[in-house]
Design a protein around this motif. Structure first.
Motif, short mmCIF file in Angstrom:
data_model
loop_
_atom_site.label_atom_id
_atom_site.label_comp_id
_atom_site.label_asym_id
_atom_site.label_seq_id
_atom_site.Cartn_x
_atom_site.Cartn_y
_atom_site.Cartn_z
N SER A 252 0.86 -1.19 0.00
CA SER A 252 0.00 0.00 0.00
C SER A 252 0.89 1.23 0.00
N PRO A 253 0.42 2.37 -0.56
CA PRO A 253 1.21 3.61 -0.53
C PRO A 253 1.50 4.03 0.90
N GLY A 254 2.65 4.67 1.10
CA GLY A 254 3.07 5.03 2.45
C GLY A 254 2.07 5.91 3.19
N TRP A 255 1.55 6.95 2.51
CA TRP A 255 0.62 7.86 3.18
C TRP A 255 -0.68 7.15 3.52
N LEU A 256 -1.13 6.24 2.64
CA LEU A 256 -2.36 5.50 2.90
C LEU A 256 -2.17 4.54 4.06
N ARG A 257 -0.99 3.95 4.13
CA ARG A 257 -0.69 3.03 5.24
C ARG A 257 -0.74 3.77 6.58
N GLU A 258 -0.22 5.00 6.60
CA GLU A 258 -0.22 5.77 7.85
C GLU A 258 -1.63 6.14 8.28
N LEU A 259 -2.48 6.51 7.33
CA LEU A 259 -3.88 6.80 7.67
C LEU A 259 -4.56 5.54 8.20
N GLY A 260 -4.21 4.39 7.62
CA GLY A 260 -4.78 3.14 8.10
C GLY A 260 -4.33 2.81 9.51
N ARG A 261 -3.09 3.10 9.83
CA ARG A 261 -2.59 2.86 11.18
C ARG A 261 -3.33 3.72 12.19
N GLU A 262 -3.56 4.98 11.82
CA GLU A 262 -4.31 5.87 12.72
C GLU A 262 -5.73 5.35 12.90
N TYR A 263 -6.34 4.86 11.83
CA TYR A 263 -7.69 4.31 11.93
C TYR A 263 -7.71 3.10 12.87
N ALA A 264 -6.73 2.21 12.73
CA ALA A 264 -6.67 1.03 13.58
C ALA A 264 -6.53 1.41 15.05
N LEU A 265 -5.72 2.41 15.33
CA LEU A 265 -5.47 2.81 16.71
C LEU A 265 -6.61 3.64 17.28
N ASP A 266 -7.05 4.65 16.54
CA ASP A 266 -8.02 5.60 17.09
C ASP A 266 -9.46 5.11 17.00
N GLU A 267 -9.82 4.50 15.88
CA GLU A 267 -11.21 4.11 15.68
C GLU A 267 -11.49 2.71 16.23
N LEU A 268 -10.59 1.76 15.96
CA LEU A 268 -10.81 0.38 16.38
C LEU A 268 -10.19 0.06 17.73
N ARG A 269 -9.32 0.95 18.22
CA ARG A 269 -8.57 0.70 19.46
C ARG A 269 -7.81 -0.63 19.36
N TRP A 270 -7.21 -0.83 18.20
CA TRP A 270 -6.47 -2.07 17.92
C TRP A 270 -4.99 -1.79 18.14
N TYR A 271 -4.53 -2.09 19.32
CA TYR A 271 -3.17 -1.72 19.72
C TYR A 271 -2.14 -2.82 19.50
N GLN A 272 -2.60 -4.05 19.19
CA GLN A 272 -1.66 -5.15 18.98
C GLN A 272 -1.16 -5.10 17.54
N ASP A 273 -0.15 -4.26 17.29
CA ASP A 273 0.30 -4.09 15.91
C ASP A 273 0.91 -5.36 15.33
N SER A 274 1.30 -6.31 16.19
CA SER A 274 1.82 -7.58 15.66
C SER A 274 0.73 -8.36 14.94
N GLN A 275 -0.54 -8.06 15.21
CA GLN A 275 -1.65 -8.74 14.56
C GLN A 275 -2.15 -7.98 13.33
N TRP A 276 -1.59 -6.81 13.05
CA TRP A 276 -2.03 -6.02 11.90
C TRP A 276 -1.71 -6.74 10.60
N PRO A 277 -2.50 -6.50 9.56
CA PRO A 277 -2.18 -7.08 8.25
C PRO A 277 -0.91 -6.49 7.68
N ASP A 278 -0.33 -7.19 6.73
CA ASP A 278 0.95 -6.75 6.18
C ASP A 278 0.87 -5.37 5.53
#
Length: 555
Positions: free
Chosen positions: A524-550
């Protein structure tokens, strides 16, 4: 995460400096030291003198005192900016902008002196390279000899004084920053305003708008503008440094209010500066489209399922063409939904399975030779159901009893809520067997095991809970967003085609397909990946980044 805002980086290339500074090149020897020994920081603006007639150390001084080497010294920084896909503004200044075109006419510059034509040709050569590197296009249009001299002599590009060049450079940088931060920008140097950082900037504006004047303490608390570069790295620039030193910042002009500007996506021609007074609120409001689109995409997905059932609407129906930035909002919703599908797999795992040997990040069909994989457990469950039922219909309770009595589940009977967890565990696997066509569900709610053999390699078939396994991310996305498996590719590829590639032409749709395939492969593009990380953390409260998709974890 908070960032300390930096000032706009300014590089001065001038053989007659009027003030000292570390970011300055004054001649050939100085350029060698600057480029060779200093850690090179990418400048945001370059103020460049054209004629280095005071640079007596230059070998070209043996040919002529009139040397366009200021152009030459700017080239490495332009190349660096283009390579890194970051914005840069270059403005020239000289007292005689037509000097080098006049050299070509062989007219005397001073009485009795006729410098060689070579320097005029060198100037045109360098100008052509500079124009090419300042263009956003991947295929810039070359200029000819006369066009190069004309460009250099234009007072829109070449100013009389360094200060005049500085004011113009900052204005152009602001407008360029505003343009590149628009979701509709197709530039290779696309910038994305960080949603969390933008909210802090708006809150700062709200705090200071009712003050009589802005003091240094207010500016010390300014959070700056945080944006993502194309590669996903973040930068933070102080708003104050984007305007010249004498500009006035009035508190009443700091307020950020909706509807204060038109939504054409074009910056104002005055660069948010009227009679030396800065319209900060309008500038900040202009930059707010990305954060708004991110919020819109997240809001829409709250009504979309991620359990494998079909949505009642598609992204296109939820985010209509009448909304500003709708194409990019649809793309973000698609991307965020992909993240939600992975997140849901982990949530489902924790809810039904508790602590087992399986890794929720790798919840998928495994090799028949592996133990403790989903494939292994499904095969065992199917064998038990066929053996115990002998082809007769089974009630849900009977299915649970058959599997539980054989110790198949591995759940601890002393565990709180054991019965409920056991039922969820059994139902989860039975639903997958139904999706594989190995177990049938009758109209009266009875289960019947088929006579088929369990396949050595489980097929990629549509499963009710398919998104939890993501053997094919795109099909899972299509099903969860209202499309059936057959039409998923056709429907979904239109979303990135519209957001990135300009519409629904054959080429755009092909590029959209490539984007989806890259996404399912973990790219995925770098900027899109960063927005996705923020979504995972802020919206989903998904803090286990080891479980994040590639596609969120791979940099």
């Amino acid at each position: 995460m908070s960032y300390i805002p930096r000032k706009l980086r300014e590089l001065r290339i001038n053989d007659r400096p009027t003030r000292n500074g570390k970011d300055m090149i004054t001649g050939w020897e100085d350029a060698q030291r600057f480029l060779g020994t200093q850690p090179i920081e990418q400048p945001d603006i370059i103020l460049c003198d054209v004629n280095f007639d005071q640079d007596t150390a230059s070998p070209l001084n043996l040919v002529s005192a009139y040397k366009p080497t200021g152009l030459l010294y700017a080239l490495p920084f332009l190349a660096l900016a283009r390579s890194n896909a970051v914005p840069i503004v270059l403005k020239f200044h000289t007292g005689d902008p037509t000097l080098f075109s006049r050299l070509h006419d062989n007219r005397a510059v001073d009485a009795g002196e006729k410098p060689p034509h070579f320097m005029s040709y060198l100037a045109a050569e360098l100008v052509g390279l500079i124009i090419a590197m300042l263009q956003d296009s991947t295929a810039p249009s070359p200029v000819d000899l006369g066009g190069a001299w004309q460009w250099l002599g234009d007072r829109e590009n070449t100013f009389e004084t360094e200060e005049g060049a500085r004011v113009a450079a900052k204005k152009e940088y602001r407008t360029r920053l505003g343009t590149l931060c628009q979701p509709t920008s197709a530039s290779r140097t696309r910038l994305v305003v960080d949603p969390d950082g933008y909210q802090r900037l708006v809150e700062w504006c709200e705090r200071v708008e009712n003050k009589k004047s802005l003091d240094e303490n207010d500016w010390d608390m300014e959070p700056g503008l945080i944006f993502l570069r194309p590669d996903g790295s973040r930068d933070c620039i102080a708003i104050r440094s984007l305007f010249h030193e004498d500009a006035r910042f009035l508190p009443e002009a700091v307020a950020v209010r909706s509807g204060m500007i038109d939504r054409s996506g074009q910056p104002p021609t005055d660069g948010w500066l009227t009679r030396n007074e800065v319209r900060v609120g309008e500038f900040v409001h202009f930059l707010g489209d990305w954060p708004r689109i991110c919020r819109r995409a997240a809001e829409v997905l709250r009504d979309f399922p991620c359990d494998g059932s079909k949505a009642t609407a598609t992204i296109a129906q939820a985010i209509t063409d009448s909304e500003a930035g709708y194409r990019m909002a649809r793309l973000l919703a698609l991307f965020f939904q992909a993240i939600r599908l992975h997140w849901y797999a982990g949530e489902l795992w924790k809810r039904h399975f508790g602590d087992t040997e399986w890794d929720p990040k790798n919840l998928k069909f495994g090799s028949p030779l592996e133990k403790n994989t989903l494939c292994d457990h499904l095969r065992t469950a199917y064998r038990l159901l066929r053996k115990k039922s002998e082809g007769a219909p089974m009630s849900p309770g009977s299915v649970m009893w058959i599997l539980a009595s054989e110790g198949w589940s591995g759940l601890d009977e002393d565990q709180d809520g054991h019965t409920e967890k056991l039922y969820s565990w059994v139902n989860f696997h039975v639903q997958i067997l139904i999706g594989m066509g190995l177990v049938e569900l009758s109209p009266d709610g009875q289960y019947v095991a088929s006579n088929r053999s369990f396949p050595d390699e489980p097929p990629r078939c549509p499963l009710k809970l398919r998104p939890a396994f993501l053997t094919d991310l795109v099909i899972g996305l299509g099903e969860s967003l209202g499309h059936d498996a057959k039409n998923a590719w056709s429907a979904l590829r239109r979303i990135p085609a519209g957001a990135f590639f300009g519409g629904s032409s054959k080429k755009a749709l092909s590029d959209g397909t490539i984007f989806l395939k890259d996404l399912s492969a973990g790219l995925s593009p770098g900027w899109l990946r960063e927005l996705g990380r923020e979504y995972a953390l802020d919206e989903l409260r998904w803090y286990q980044d080891s479980q994040w998709p590639d596609f969120l974890r791979v940099s």
